[in-house]
Design an enzyme around this catalytic site. Structure first.
Site, PDB file in Angstrom:
ATOM      1  N   ARG A  86       0.689  -1.018  -0.095  1.00  0.00           N
ATOM      2  CA  ARG A  86       0.187  -0.195  -0.041  1.00  0.00           C
ATOM      3  C   ARG A  86       1.078   1.659  -0.323  1.00  0.00           C
ATOM      4  O   ARG A  86       0.434   1.706  -0.941  1.00  0.00           O
ATOM      5  CB  ARG A  86      -0.930   0.133   1.038  1.00  0.00           C
ATOM      6  CG  ARG A  86      -2.313   0.806   1.185  1.00  0.00           C
ATOM      7  CD  ARG A  86      -3.370   1.083   2.473  1.00  0.00           C
ATOM      8  NE  ARG A  86      -3.686   1.754   2.114  1.00  0.00           N
ATOM      9  CZ  ARG A  86      -3.826   2.656   3.452  1.00  0.00           C
ATOM     10  NH1 ARG A  86      -3.317   2.577   4.641  1.00  0.00           N
ATOM     11  NH2 ARG A  86      -4.691   3.782   3.706  1.00  0.00           N
ATOM     12  N   HIS A  90       0.423   4.755  -2.367  1.00  0.00           N
ATOM     13  CA  HIS A  90       0.055   6.117  -1.468  1.00  0.00           C
ATOM     14  C   HIS A  90       1.140   7.336  -1.665  1.00  0.00           C
ATOM     15  O   HIS A  90       1.328   8.216  -1.603  1.00  0.00           O
ATOM     16  CB  HIS A  90      -0.354   6.059  -0.195  1.00  0.00           C
ATOM     17  CG  HIS A  90      -1.321   4.909   0.243  1.00  0.00           C
ATOM     18  ND1 HIS A  90      -1.872   5.958   1.258  1.00  0.00           N
ATOM     19  CD2 HIS A  90      -2.010   4.708  -0.196  1.00  0.00           C
ATOM     20  CE1 HIS A  90      -3.238   5.207   1.720  1.00  0.00           C
ATOM     21  NE2 HIS A  90      -3.751   4.717   0.226  1.00  0.00           N
ATOM     22  N   VAL A  94       0.725  10.646  -5.153  1.00  0.00           N
ATOM     23  CA  VAL A  94       1.001  11.687  -4.494  1.00  0.00           C
ATOM     24  C   VAL A  94       2.596  12.577  -5.153  1.00  0.00           C
ATOM     25  O   VAL A  94       3.922  12.278  -5.068  1.00  0.00           O
ATOM     26  CB  VAL A  94       1.426  12.291  -3.097  1.00  0.00           C
ATOM     27  CG1 VAL A  94       1.513  13.028  -2.560  1.00  0.00           C
ATOM     28  CG2 VAL A  94      -0.059  11.539  -2.678  1.00  0.00           C
ATOM     29  N   ASP A  98       8.263   9.086  -5.998  1.00  0.00           N
ATOM     30  CA  ASP A  98       9.569   9.487  -5.308  1.00  0.00           C
ATOM     31  C   ASP A  98       9.650   9.844  -4.168  1.00  0.00           C
ATOM     32  O   ASP A  98      10.691  10.738  -3.304  1.00  0.00           O
ATOM     33  CB  ASP A  98       9.141  11.442  -5.497  1.00  0.00           C
ATOM     34  CG  ASP A  98       7.762  11.896  -4.751  1.00  0.00           C
ATOM     35  OD1 ASP A  98       7.055  11.029  -4.364  1.00  0.00           O
ATOM     36  OD2 ASP A  98       7.522  13.228  -4.660  1.00  0.00           O
ATOM     37  N   ASN A 118      -4.201   8.458   5.668  1.00  0.00           N
ATOM     38  CA  ASN A 118      -2.541   7.721   6.199  1.00  0.00           C
ATOM     39  C   ASN A 118      -2.587   8.141   7.529  1.00  0.00           C
ATOM     40  O   ASN A 118      -1.979   6.868   8.108  1.00  0.00           O
ATOM     41  CB  ASN A 118      -1.500   8.368   5.758  1.00  0.00           C
ATOM     42  CG  ASN A 118      -1.163   8.616   3.599  1.00  0.00           C
ATOM     43  OD1 ASN A 118      -1.731   7.562   3.176  1.00  0.00           O
ATOM     44  ND2 ASN A 118      -0.287   9.811   2.788  1.00  0.00           N
ATOM     45  N   HIS A 217      -6.057  -5.101  -2.642  1.00  0.00           N
ATOM     46  CA  HIS A 217      -6.754  -5.537  -1.972  1.00  0.00           C
ATOM     47  C   HIS A 217      -7.472  -7.149  -1.493  1.00  0.00           C
ATOM     48  O   HIS A 217      -8.140  -7.460  -0.843  1.00  0.00           O
ATOM     49  CB  HIS A 217      -8.246  -4.870  -1.718  1.00  0.00           C
ATOM     50  CG  HIS A 217      -8.260  -3.695  -1.518  1.00  0.00           C
ATOM     51  ND1 HIS A 217      -8.700  -2.297  -1.234  1.00  0.00           N
ATOM     52  CD2 HIS A 217      -7.155  -2.541  -0.826  1.00  0.00           C
ATOM     53  CE1 HIS A 217      -8.314  -1.125  -1.528  1.00  0.00           C
ATOM     54  NE2 HIS A 217      -6.957  -1.683  -1.061  1.00  0.00           N
ATOM     55  N   ASP A 264      -9.919  -9.571   2.861  1.00  0.00           N
ATOM     56  CA  ASP A 264     -10.816  -9.931   1.227  1.00  0.00           C
ATOM     57  C   ASP A 264     -10.724 -11.172   2.559  1.00  0.00           C
ATOM     58  O   ASP A 264     -10.410 -11.824   3.546  1.00  0.00           O
ATOM     59  CB  ASP A 264      -8.663 -10.596   0.837  1.00  0.00           C
ATOM     60  CG  ASP A 264      -9.865 -12.403  -0.065  1.00  0.00           C
ATOM     61  OD1 ASP A 264     -10.544 -12.986   0.770  1.00  0.00           O
ATOM     62  OD2 ASP A 264      -9.004 -13.105  -0.686  1.00  0.00           O
TER      63      ASP A 264
HETATM   64  C1  HEM Z   1      -8.666   1.863  -5.926  1.00  0.00           C
HETATM   65  C2  HEM Z   1      -8.848   3.139  -5.268  1.00  0.00           C
HETATM   66  C3  HEM Z   1      -8.643   2.735  -3.826  1.00  0.00           C
HETATM   67  C4  HEM Z   1      -8.775   2.549  -2.267  1.00  0.00           C
HETATM   68  C5  HEM Z   1     -10.688   3.336  -2.460  1.00  0.00           C
HETATM   69  C6  HEM Z   1      -8.535   2.229  -1.265  1.00  0.00           C
HETATM   70  C7  HEM Z   1      -8.719   2.467   0.344  1.00  0.00           C
HETATM   71  C8  HEM Z   1      -8.141   1.479   0.523  1.00  0.00           C
HETATM   72  C9  HEM Z   1      -8.483   2.098   2.675  1.00  0.00           C
HETATM   73  C10 HEM Z   1     -10.122   2.200   2.879  1.00  0.00           C
HETATM   74  C11 HEM Z   1      -7.965   0.896   2.794  1.00  0.00           C
HETATM   75  C12 HEM Z   1      -7.770   0.674   4.467  1.00  0.00           C
HETATM   76  C13 HEM Z   1      -7.513   1.584   5.401  1.00  0.00           C
HETATM   77  C14 HEM Z   1      -7.336   1.349   6.488  1.00  0.00           C
HETATM   78  O1  HEM Z   1      -8.480   1.238   7.594  1.00  0.00           O
HETATM   79  O2  HEM Z   1      -6.484   2.087   7.548  1.00  0.00           O
HETATM   80  C15 HEM Z   1      -6.763  -0.078   2.448  1.00  0.00           C
HETATM   81  C16 HEM Z   1      -6.065  -1.054   2.397  1.00  0.00           C
HETATM   82  C17 HEM Z   1      -5.119  -1.326   1.894  1.00  0.00           C
HETATM   83  N1  HEM Z   1      -5.256  -0.451   0.435  1.00  0.00           N
HETATM   84 FE1  HEM Z   1      -6.172   0.172  -0.901  1.00  0.00          FE
HETATM   85  N2  HEM Z   1      -7.366   1.241  -2.055  1.00  0.00           N
HETATM   86  C18 HEM Z   1      -8.047   1.751  -3.016  1.00  0.00           C
HETATM   87  C19 HEM Z   1      -6.766   0.885  -3.869  1.00  0.00           C
HETATM   88  C20 HEM Z   1      -5.400   0.721  -3.367  1.00  0.00           C
HETATM   89  C21 HEM Z   1      -4.546   0.203  -4.568  1.00  0.00           C
HETATM   90  C22 HEM Z   1      -4.252   0.555  -5.785  1.00  0.00           C
HETATM   91  C23 HEM Z   1      -3.369  -0.940  -3.297  1.00  0.00           C
HETATM   92  C24 HEM Z   1      -2.326  -1.017  -4.093  1.00  0.00           C
HETATM   93  C25 HEM Z   1      -1.299  -1.789  -5.486  1.00  0.00           C
HETATM   94  C26 HEM Z   1      -3.989  -0.392  -2.406  1.00  0.00           C
HETATM   95  C27 HEM Z   1      -3.268  -1.285  -1.579  1.00  0.00           C
HETATM   96  C28 HEM Z   1      -4.037  -1.895   0.012  1.00  0.00           C
HETATM   97  C29 HEM Z   1      -3.106  -2.625   0.906  1.00  0.00           C
HETATM   98  C30 HEM Z   1      -2.265  -4.078   0.135  1.00  0.00           C
HETATM   99  C31 HEM Z   1      -4.313  -1.951   1.882  1.00  0.00           C
HETATM  100  C32 HEM Z   1      -4.183  -3.395   3.113  1.00  0.00           C
HETATM  101  C33 HEM Z   1      -2.735  -2.757   3.923  1.00  0.00           C
HETATM  102  C34 HEM Z   1      -2.677  -2.943   5.374  1.00  0.00           C
HETATM  103  O3  HEM Z   1      -3.367  -4.431   5.353  1.00  0.00           O
HETATM  104  O4  HEM Z   1      -1.968  -2.639   6.348  1.00  0.00           O
HETATM  105  N3  HEM Z   1      -5.117  -0.014  -2.506  1.00  0.00           N
HETATM  106  N4  HEM Z   1      -7.546   1.017   1.059  1.00  0.00           N
END
Ligand code: HEM
Ligand SMILES: *[C@@H]1O[C@H](CO)[C@@H](O)[C@H](O)[C@H]1NC(C)=O
Ligand SMILES: *[C@@H]1O[C@H](CO)[C@@H](O)[C@H](O)[C@H]1NC(C)=O
Ligand SMILES: *[C@@H]1O[C@H](CO)[C@@H](O)[C@H](O)[C@H]1NC(C)=O
Ligand SMILES: *[C@@H]1O[C@H](CO)[C@@H](O)[C@H](O)[C@H]1NC(C)=O
Ligand SMILES: *[C@@H]1O[C@H](CO)[C@@H](O)[C@H](O)[C@H]1NC(C)=O
Length: 344
Positions: A86, A90, A94, A98, A118, A217, A264
């Protein structure tokens, strides 16, 4: 000299020599402009060019050095792989990939760590520090923090059972960061399908890239605050799934906000195509997840990925490389940070 404008600090010495030699041997202004034009075109394209062999001679053990730290961090805590993946997203969304996401606040700028997407959510900074320390020991002052994030994301996917790819390298590190840009550019979990498409389009990424990257995800966790409205107040959700998520995420705001649930439901730690099967079964955890399969233009692709893991893997790899290409600093732009948390 007037033409020094064609050769800023990004100009390599050899090109400069070719240029000045040509200048000395001809007084024709046509030749001048042709050479100057070619120089600008060549420099422009070579600057934008990342390469998978960028550190082959300058840091031959880079990949094994990074991988061993990532592996031990994931051995300690499985979730860390997701958190590192993730970080790359992020960072790239932005102002390009970089390393800006890693910068702590300074008197000159407010960094990205406390931006809404974040704050209290993004993790893995300590692991990046450990990797940076190990890499600096092996090859001091050579490898950027931005490239470390990119390699780390790939390694995390591979360790979780996902596909591998050659990571393009040669990014340099930003000397500034922007909380405002992080707030504006990273889509929220409340985003609609069209907002998601637009957000990725703004970064030069296609809808296919967006759907494939969302497959990240398939690992990791989310906090109750990011999916509360969905599990209590949406109709596009499997009832028993909603009920089971409600058991650890109270409806009352400010109650259990940080309680975690796997993104998942089926294979929470395995990088597979299960994310898409969940969507087809209305078991996407986030509103934004389920938006990809709610009757809109991305339904067919979600359906395809849910039955064709190899197509998902290959599109995911393509999309990760595309995301890694977002506005890198190259040449002599930016710097190679010594400490990923601060500028040199
Ligand atoms: C499509 C738009 C996306 C949205 C709206 C989104 C939103 C989120 C949100 C809300 C969370 C949970 C954060 C939390 O509760 O602390 C999350 C977790 C995560 N996101 Fe996304 N995400 C998006 C795309 C992506 C992309 C493109 C990636 C990587 C290629 C990604 C990788 C992850 C991963 C791996 C987690 C779990 C992180 C952890 O367990 O620490 N996400 N995302
Ligand atoms: C660069 O290094 C990688 C990994 O060590 C290796 O697979 C590759 O063959 C090398 N390529 C070149 C051009 O040296
Ligand atoms: C802030 O920017 C100025 C001018 O670029 C620089 O000299 C100073 O070291 C910076 N301060 C910090 C804390 O980075
Ligand atoms: C970030 O989170 C902390 C702790 O949850 C909170 O005190 C702080 O106000 C938040 N910062 C921003 C800018 O929202
Ligand atoms: C729940 O959904 C309804 C109808 O879609 C909406 O009017 C209401 O504001 C939502 N409530 C919450 C707490 O999100
Ligand atoms: C959850 O809270 C919202 C707003 O506070 C309310 O509209 C809704 O009825 C509640 N849902 C359940 C299942 O308790």
């Amino acid at each position: 000299m007037q033409y020094s404008m064609f050769c800023s600090s990004t100009c390599s010495t050899s090109l400069w020599l070719i240029f000045t030699k040509t200048m000395a041997s001809s007084s024709s202004s046509l030749v001048f402009f042709v050479v100057a034009y070619l120089l600008v075109v060549f420099l422009g394209s070579s600057n934008a060019q990342l390469s998978t062999t960028f550190y082959n001679t300058s840091c031959p053990n880079l990949f094994s050095t990074v991988k061993s730290v990532v592996q031990s961090a994931i051995n300690k805590e499985t979730r860390m792989g997701a958190s590192l993946l993730r970080l790359f997203f992020h960072d790239c969304f932005v102002n390009g990939c970089d390393g800006s996401v890693l910068l702590d606040d300074t008197s000159n700028f407010t960094g990205e760590k406390t931006a809404a997407p974040n704050n209290g959510s993004l993790r893995g900074f300590d692991v990046i520090d450990q990797i940076k320390t190990a890499v600096e020991k092996a090859c001091p002052g050579v490898v950027s923090c931005a490239d470390i994030i990119a390699i780390t994301a790939r390694d995390s996917v591979v360790i979780a059972g996902g596909p591998t790819w050659s990571v393009k390298l040669g990014r340099r590190d930003a000397t500034t960061a922007s909380r405002t840009a992080a707030n504006n550019n990273i889509p929220p979990p409340t985003a609609s399908l069209s907002a998601l498409i637009t957000s990725f389009q703004n970064q030069g990424l296609s809808t296919t890239d967006m759907v494939a990257l969302s497959g990240a995800h398939t690992i990791g966790q989310a906090r109750c605050t990011t999916f509360r409205t969905r599990i209590y107040n949406e109709s596009t959700i499997d009832a028993s799934f909603a009920q089971s998520r409600q058991s650890n995420c109270p409806n009352a705001t400010n109650s259990g906000d940080d309680n975690l649930a796997p993104l998942d439901v089926k294979t929470p730690n395995r990088f597979d195509n299960g994310y898409y099967t969940n969507l087809v079964n209305q078991k996407g955890l986030l509103h934004s997840d389920q938006q990809l399969f709610s009757g809109g233009s991305t339904n067919a692709l979600v359906q395809t990925y849910s039955t064709k893991p190899s197509q998902f893997n290959s599109d995911f790899v393509t999309a990760m490389i595309n995301m890694g290409d977002i506005k890198p600093l190259t040449g002599s732009n930016g710097e190679i940070r010594k400490n990923c948390r601060k500028t040199n």
